[in-house]
Design a protein around this motif. Sequence first.
Motif, short mmCIF file in Angstrom:
data_model
loop_
_atom_site.label_atom_id
_atom_site.label_comp_id
_atom_site.label_asym_id
_atom_site.label_seq_id
_atom_site.Cartn_x
_atom_site.Cartn_y
_atom_site.Cartn_z
N ALA A 142 -3.84 -0.22 5.14
CA ALA A 142 -4.36 0.88 4.34
C ALA A 142 -5.36 1.72 5.14
O ALA A 142 -5.39 2.94 5.01
CB ALA A 142 -5.01 0.34 3.07
N THR A 143 -6.13 1.08 5.98
CA THR A 143 -7.10 1.80 6.80
C THR A 143 -6.40 2.61 7.89
O THR A 143 -6.75 3.76 8.14
CB THR A 143 -8.09 0.82 7.45
OG1 THR A 143 -8.71 0.05 6.42
CG2 THR A 143 -9.16 1.54 8.22
N TYR A 149 2.07 1.09 -3.96
CA TYR A 149 1.08 1.19 -5.04
C TYR A 149 -0.11 2.08 -4.70
O TYR A 149 -0.96 2.31 -5.56
CB TYR A 149 0.57 -0.21 -5.42
CG TYR A 149 1.68 -1.12 -5.86
CD1 TYR A 149 2.38 -0.87 -7.03
CD2 TYR A 149 2.05 -2.21 -5.09
CE1 TYR A 149 3.41 -1.70 -7.43
CE2 TYR A 149 3.08 -3.04 -5.48
CZ TYR A 149 3.76 -2.78 -6.65
OH TYR A 149 4.78 -3.59 -7.04
N GLY A 150 -0.19 2.53 -3.49
CA GLY A 150 -1.30 3.41 -3.10
C GLY A 150 -2.32 2.68 -2.26
O GLY A 150 -2.57 1.50 -2.43
N ARG A 151 -2.91 3.41 -1.36
CA ARG A 151 -3.86 2.82 -0.43
C ARG A 151 -5.20 2.52 -1.07
O ARG A 151 -5.89 1.60 -0.66
CB ARG A 151 -4.06 3.76 0.75
CG ARG A 151 -2.71 4.12 1.31
CD ARG A 151 -2.69 4.55 2.69
NE ARG A 151 -1.44 5.10 3.13
CZ ARG A 151 -0.26 4.52 3.08
NH1 ARG A 151 -0.13 3.35 2.53
NH2 ARG A 151 0.81 5.10 3.56
N ARG A 152 -5.56 3.30 -2.06
CA ARG A 152 -6.87 3.13 -2.69
C ARG A 152 -7.04 1.73 -3.27
O ARG A 152 -8.10 1.12 -3.15
CB ARG A 152 -7.06 4.18 -3.78
CG ARG A 152 -8.44 4.13 -4.39
CD ARG A 152 -8.65 5.25 -5.36
NE ARG A 152 -8.56 6.51 -4.63
CZ ARG A 152 -8.53 7.69 -5.19
NH1 ARG A 152 -8.59 7.79 -6.50
NH2 ARG A 152 -8.45 8.79 -4.48
N VAL A 153 -5.99 1.21 -3.87
CA VAL A 153 -6.05 -0.13 -4.46
C VAL A 153 -6.39 -1.16 -3.38
O VAL A 153 -7.26 -2.01 -3.55
CB VAL A 153 -4.71 -0.49 -5.13
CG1 VAL A 153 -4.70 -1.92 -5.60
CG2 VAL A 153 -4.44 0.45 -6.28
N LEU A 168 -7.74 -0.57 -0.39
CA LEU A 168 -9.04 -0.31 0.22
C LEU A 168 -10.19 -0.83 -0.65
O LEU A 168 -11.29 -1.06 -0.15
CB LEU A 168 -9.22 1.18 0.49
CG LEU A 168 -8.37 1.74 1.63
CD1 LEU A 168 -8.49 3.25 1.68
CD2 LEU A 168 -8.77 1.13 2.95
N VAL A 169 -9.95 -1.00 -1.94
CA VAL A 169 -10.98 -1.54 -2.83
C VAL A 169 -10.87 -3.06 -2.93
O VAL A 169 -11.87 -3.78 -2.86
CB VAL A 169 -10.88 -0.89 -4.23
CG1 VAL A 169 -11.77 -1.58 -5.22
CG2 VAL A 169 -11.21 0.59 -4.15
N CYS A 181 -4.98 6.08 7.11
CA CYS A 181 -5.89 7.21 6.91
C CYS A 181 -5.82 8.20 8.07
O CYS A 181 -6.27 9.33 7.93
CB CYS A 181 -7.32 6.72 6.73
SG CYS A 181 -7.58 5.76 5.24
N SER A 213 0.83 -1.21 0.00
CA SER A 213 0.00 0.00 0.00
C SER A 213 0.86 1.25 0.00
O SER A 213 0.46 2.28 -0.54
CB SER A 213 -0.97 0.01 1.18
OG SER A 213 -0.27 0.13 2.40
#
Length: 94
Positions: A76-77, A20-24, A26-27, A80, A17
């Motif tokens: 990832a959570t 590559y980013g947290r959004r990936v 989190l989805v 935030c 995360s």
Amino acid sequence: MGFATELLVVPLAGAGSDRYGRRVFLVVAPVLAAAGIAVLPGASLLAAVPSLGLLAAVVGVSRLVEGAGSAMAAPATLACWPTAPRATGCDGAG
């Protein structure tokens, strides 16, 4: 079995995360956990078949997939929230 998977996947998911980013994550994490949970009712259908090994394999794979999904969501959570309250345990009000 799911907890063991979480212990192994959380560090990898945290590094992923960050990279590559947290959004990936989190989805994908809830989708993966839901897929693991969705497989579990199929095990009840296999209960009519006398193969206990196949039933154990389906339940085991289901728990591994669900544990991986849960583990992917944790780093990832947590990212935030700001790091200072997480590190000190203080909400900043004091």
